[in-house]
Design a protein around this motif. Structure first.
Motif, PDB file in Angstrom:
ATOM      1  N   SER A 173      40.167  49.717  34.725  1.00  0.00           N
ATOM      2  CA  SER A 173      40.250  50.233  35.891  1.00  0.00           C
ATOM      3  C   SER A 173      38.165  50.476  35.652  1.00  0.00           C
ATOM      4  N   TRP A 174      37.539  49.942  34.764  1.00  0.00           N
ATOM      5  CA  TRP A 174      36.041  49.702  35.535  1.00  0.00           C
ATOM      6  C   TRP A 174      35.583  49.245  36.387  1.00  0.00           C
ATOM      7  N   LEU A 175      36.907  47.380  36.934  1.00  0.00           N
ATOM      8  CA  LEU A 175      35.707  46.563  37.788  1.00  0.00           C
ATOM      9  C   LEU A 175      37.566  47.059  39.314  1.00  0.00           C
ATOM     10  N   LEU A 176      36.679  46.377  40.447  1.00  0.00           N
ATOM     11  CA  LEU A 176      37.901  46.247  41.473  1.00  0.00           C
ATOM     12  C   LEU A 176      37.732  45.170  41.542  1.00  0.00           C
ATOM     13  N   PRO A 177      38.635  44.234  41.810  1.00  0.00           N
ATOM     14  CA  PRO A 177      38.383  42.665  42.391  1.00  0.00           C
ATOM     15  C   PRO A 177      38.382  42.877  44.176  1.00  0.00           C
ATOM     16  N   GLU A 178      37.888  41.405  43.963  1.00  0.00           N
ATOM     17  CA  GLU A 178      38.602  41.962  46.186  1.00  0.00           C
ATOM     18  C   GLU A 178      38.019  40.009  46.393  1.00  0.00           C
ATOM     19  N   GLN A 179      39.076  39.732  47.078  1.00  0.00           N
ATOM     20  CA  GLN A 179      39.014  38.109  47.278  1.00  0.00           C
ATOM     21  C   GLN A 179      38.427  38.285  49.205  1.00  0.00           C
ATOM     22  N   ILE A 180      37.480  37.187  48.799  1.00  0.00           N
ATOM     23  CA  ILE A 180      36.800  36.761  50.129  1.00  0.00           C
ATOM     24  C   ILE A 180      37.096  35.213  50.047  1.00  0.00           C
ATOM     25  N   GLY A 181      37.807  34.617  50.745  1.00  0.00           N
ATOM     26  CA  GLY A 181      38.135  33.325  51.077  1.00  0.00           C
ATOM     27  C   GLY A 181      38.227  32.833  49.026  1.00  0.00           C
ATOM     28  N   ARG A 182      37.551  31.668  48.957  1.00  0.00           N
ATOM     29  CA  ARG A 182      37.711  31.541  47.364  1.00  0.00           C
ATOM     30  C   ARG A 182      37.385  31.723  46.449  1.00  0.00           C
ATOM     31  N   ARG A 183      36.858  32.786  46.981  1.00  0.00           N
ATOM     32  CA  ARG A 183      35.044  33.380  45.876  1.00  0.00           C
ATOM     33  C   ARG A 183      36.513  35.158  45.040  1.00  0.00           C
ATOM     34  N   SER A 184      35.639  35.781  44.215  1.00  0.00           N
ATOM     35  CA  SER A 184      35.626  36.651  44.272  1.00  0.00           C
ATOM     36  C   SER A 184      34.645  37.673  43.591  1.00  0.00           C
ATOM     37  N   TYR A 185      35.087  38.486  43.516  1.00  0.00           N
ATOM     38  CA  TYR A 185      33.419  39.713  44.145  1.00  0.00           C
ATOM     39  C   TYR A 185      34.566  40.860  43.296  1.00  0.00           C
ATOM     40  N   TYR A 186      33.369  41.756  42.465  1.00  0.00           N
ATOM     41  CA  TYR A 186      33.587  42.701  41.637  1.00  0.00           C
ATOM     42  C   TYR A 186      32.717  44.075  41.268  1.00  0.00           C
ATOM     43  N   SER A 187      33.323  44.684  41.420  1.00  0.00           N
ATOM     44  CA  SER A 187      32.613  46.014  42.270  1.00  0.00           C
ATOM     45  C   SER A 187      32.465  47.141  40.956  1.00  0.00           C
ATOM     46  N   LEU A 188      31.980  48.204  40.796  1.00  0.00           N
ATOM     47  CA  LEU A 188      32.691  49.247  40.005  1.00  0.00           C
ATOM     48  C   LEU A 188      33.769  50.178  40.848  1.00  0.00           C
ATOM     49  N   THR A 189      35.148  50.669  40.232  1.00  0.00           N
ATOM     50  CA  THR A 189      35.590  51.604  41.129  1.00  0.00           C
ATOM     51  C   THR A 189      34.856  52.901  40.711  1.00  0.00           C
TER      52      THR A 189
END
Length: 307
Positions: free
Chosen positions: A71-87
């Motif tokens: 629960s440190w980071l939140l993944p998000e898939q956009i197309g073929r790329r993964s982005y990680y944000s702070l929760t």
């Protein structure tokens, strides 16, 4: 790329660690560099950023995945790329962990103490509460009595509430008194907080990063990637020592306390290299919208002001 000699030594030492704690280093980078610039990056660009430190693509991917599970980071898939944000909880934990790193000075001590008595807790809960309070800077006067000379009482109560221990913990605050510490009190502080071991850690930090300061301050032009690596390794090591430091008032510290010199070195080196390091971050890291946003105004208040 060939870096300054002592920085090369530190990079090699980091690469030779077994195991390489990539998750801890990624936390440092998010807290020091990514959080002030939006808190979200494309995983591929983070992998590229960490390559010079010897972290493989597989290791970075695995470490980021674990941080998301914790629960440190939140993944998000956009197309073929993964982005990680702070929760949201991750951001709060970052702020709690890093706020002591960049503060310019600590407030004066008025001589008061906060005492926490844990005798009414179960043995298992007492261990959990004690570990959390010691992380916050408390020292053990006795097996069930912890003390802190300078703490935020509301933060302590909130922590106890989160641990479901508030109703079974006794909190006392002593009266304001002459903050000048007696010899006995200074000796007690050394024992409660193991200041000798902490001083040794600060001395090791100074021995490792003072030569980096000497190498970089004499350069006519700073290399952005070199500055990013120096800044990252320095904050990573300083954070690890600082999180074990109760940040006791000056009145309770030994005259030759190495923490003072370590903080001054960290501030001076950070001020020297932060701008070039930011250039490197802008060149390497990407968000879903493109380049990283500019650092927040709060970033420039670190160490009493970076401009």
């Amino acid at each position: 790329m060939q870096y300054s000699p002592h920085l090369n030594y530190l990079i090699d030492a980091f690469r030779e660690q077994r195991p390489i704690r990539a998750g801890s280093l990624i936390i440092t980078i998010y807290g020091d560099a990514i959080a002030p610039r939006g808190g979200t990056v494309w995983l591929g660009s983070l992998i590229h950023l960490l390559e010079p430190l010897g972290l493989s693509q597989r290791l970075v991917r695995t470490s980021v995945f674990r941080l998301s599970k914790e629960s440190w980071l939140l993944p998000e898939q956009i197309g073929r790329r993964s982005y990680y944000s702070l929760t949201a909880s991750g951001r709060r934990r970052f702020e709690k962990a890093f706020k002591r790193v960049y503060v310019p000075v600590y407030p004066d001590w008025d001589g008061t103490w906060c005492l926490a008595v844990l005798s009414q807790l179960s043995a298992e809960q007492r261990r959990t509460v004690r570990e959390e309070l010691e992380w916050m800077g408390f020292g053990a006067l006795a097996p069930t009595v912890l003390a802190h000379p300078r703490c935020d009482r509301s933060e302590v109560m909130a922590t106890l509430q989160e641990l479901d221990a508030l109703d079974h913990t006794l909190l006392f605050e002593t009266k304001r008194q002459d903050p000048l510490a007696s010899k006995a009190l200074r000796q007690q502080a050394c024992e409660c907080w193991n200041l000798q071991q902490l001083s040794d850690s600060y001395r090791n930090f100074l021995n490792r990063f003072r030569p980096v300061w000497q190498e970089l301050k004499d350069k006519s032009q700073l290399d952005p990637q070199e500055c990013f690596i120096a800044r990252t390794l320095m904050i990573h090591e300083y954070r690890k020592v600082l999180l074990r430091d109760p940040l006791l008032p000056e009145e309770l510290l030994p005259v030759d306390w190495e923490g003072r010199s370590a903080r001054q070195l960290c501030r001076n080196l950070y001020r020297l290299i932060y701008a070039a390091a930011e250039q490197h971050l802008s060149q390497i890291l990407e968000t879903a919208e493109g380049p990283l946003p500019e650092p927040s105004p709060a970033f420039y208040k670190r160490f009493g002001g970076l401009n």
